[in-house]
Write a protein that holds these residues in place. Structure first.
Motif, mmCIF file in Angstrom:
data_model
loop_
_atom_site.group_PDB
_atom_site.id
_atom_site.type_symbol
_atom_site.label_atom_id
_atom_site.label_comp_id
_atom_site.label_asym_id
_atom_site.label_seq_id
_atom_site.Cartn_x
_atom_site.Cartn_y
_atom_site.Cartn_z
ATOM 1 N N THR A 1 41.243 34.770 46.797
ATOM 2 C CA THR A 1 41.451 35.379 45.492
ATOM 3 C C THR A 1 42.265 36.651 45.659
ATOM 4 O OG1 THR A 1 39.386 34.499 44.613
ATOM 5 C CG2 THR A 1 40.352 36.372 43.449
ATOM 6 N N TRP B 1 43.952 40.076 43.906
ATOM 7 C CA TRP B 1 44.183 41.000 42.793
ATOM 8 C C TRP B 1 45.687 41.188 42.769
ATOM 9 C CZ3 TRP B 1 46.708 45.627 42.220
ATOM 10 C CH2 TRP B 1 46.484 46.312 41.007
ATOM 11 N N GLU C 1 43.257 38.710 38.503
ATOM 12 C CA GLU C 1 42.644 38.027 39.635
ATOM 13 C C GLU C 1 43.083 36.563 39.600
ATOM 14 O OE1 GLU C 1 38.461 38.518 40.039
ATOM 15 O OE2 GLU C 1 38.545 40.708 39.878
ATOM 16 N N THR D 1 33.012 42.234 41.818
ATOM 17 C CA THR D 1 34.238 41.476 41.710
ATOM 18 C C THR D 1 34.775 41.032 43.045
ATOM 19 O OG1 THR D 1 35.539 43.506 41.825
ATOM 20 C CG2 THR D 1 34.910 42.741 39.627
#
Length: 312
Positions: free
Chosen positions: A66, A68, A73, A309
């Motif tokens: 994942t 950023w 995201e 997160t």
């Protein structure tokens, strides 16, 4: 040859890697603009967002990662191929354990020099995260081979890989792609007679990337080329879709936003560390682009971290 620190997304300090990373600073050192490959296949969370001058290609072999990416995201899992311009702040914030990928770094000149890539190329320089929608069974083996040959350091093999990878990018343009952000917009394309000047555009972009934290001007940027300043400014605008002064401000804002996320520096320190000459100009530019104040942005990002997160 000296051993370099780990490449983005890796933590293996025993092998050479690109681009160079200074652990004392959350951004990549803009000392290497070459065509190269990441030395490690293992994906790790990164300590903070960073930028680099090349276009980055990621082919995920196993697992999922994942990113950023400029405020979003995005998750990419096994068997997918994505690419993006490294000048957009990005960070691996989470991954399955283990996740492996092939990471290739391609100089922007390769993309600027392909008129057939106009819409595709323009999306990349607008900050798109491009995903190839039509992959072949042999892509995995080909990317593994390209990585191995780039890491060999053989100039002849590097040139072969450059040609083969250029053809693969052209196939992505022809066979289908999508922007994972789903909001790319086109910018004016280079005219045929301007295409021969791409090396000057690349030189100006590098200068901005390396010196935007200093009090530079558009005139300083055009002075890095032998072109007439007015023509250099026009060529730059045609190539990347905004003026030199806008590019300087965008880079300073991207740097500041990365520092807000990944450090505890005061906003005053970040203002001048990113290259802004005054706090008022910084606040005005930040709110105009990101629609919130730097303090609100930092608080929101930290709340997201505390909520789990995946950021370090």
């Amino acid at each position: 040859m000296a051993t370099r620190p780990p490449s983005p997304g890796t933590q293996d300090e025993s092998v050479p890697a690109h681009p160079e990373f200074d652990p004392r600073h959350p951004l990549v050192v803009f000392g290497d603009h070459s065509f190269c490959a990441g030395a490690s296949l293992e994906v790790q969370r990164m300590p903070g967002p960073h930028m680099h001058s090349q276009v980055e290609l990621n082919f995920v072999l196993d697992g999922a990662m994942t990113y950023w990416f400029d405020g979003r995201e995005l998750t990419v899992d096994a068997g997918r191929l994505c690419l993006f311009w490294g000048m957009v702040p990005h960070q691996v914030i989470d991954r399955q354990d283990p996740t492996r990928f092939i990471c290739l770094y391609v100089p922007m000149s390769v993309f600027l020099g392909l008129p057939a890539l106009s819409r595709f190329r323009d999306a990349v320089f607008r900050g798109a995260v491009i995903e190839a929608t039509d992959l072949r069974a042999w892509d995995r083996d080909i990317f593994l081979r390209w990585r191995e040959e780039l890491l060999s350091g053989d100039p002849a093999l590097t040139e072969i890989v450059r040609n083969e990878l250029t053809a693969r990018v052209l196939r992505i343009q022809h066979e289908g792609w999508r922007d994972l952000r789903a909001d790319a917009s086109a910018i004016p394309s280079l005219a045929p007679h301007d295409a021969a000047r791409i090396d000057h555009v690349e030189r100006m972009l590098r200068f901005i990337a390396e010196r935007a934290h200093e009090p530079i001007s558009a005139e300083d940027v055009t002075a890095t080329t032998p072109l007439h300043p007015n023509y250099a400014m026009t060529l730059f605008r045609r190539s990347v879709g905004h003026t030199i002064n806008q590019a300087i401000t965008r880079h300073r804002l991207d740097t500041a936003r990365s520092l807000l996320i990944s450090t505890d520096r005061s906003i005053a320190e970040i203002v001048f560390g990113a290259g802004f000459g005054s706090s008022s100009r910084f606040y005005e530019a930040f709110e105009q682009r990101f629609h919130e104040s730097p303090g609100v942005f930092r608080q929101r990002m930290r709340r997201g971290t505390q909520a789990g997160t995946g950021q370090p």
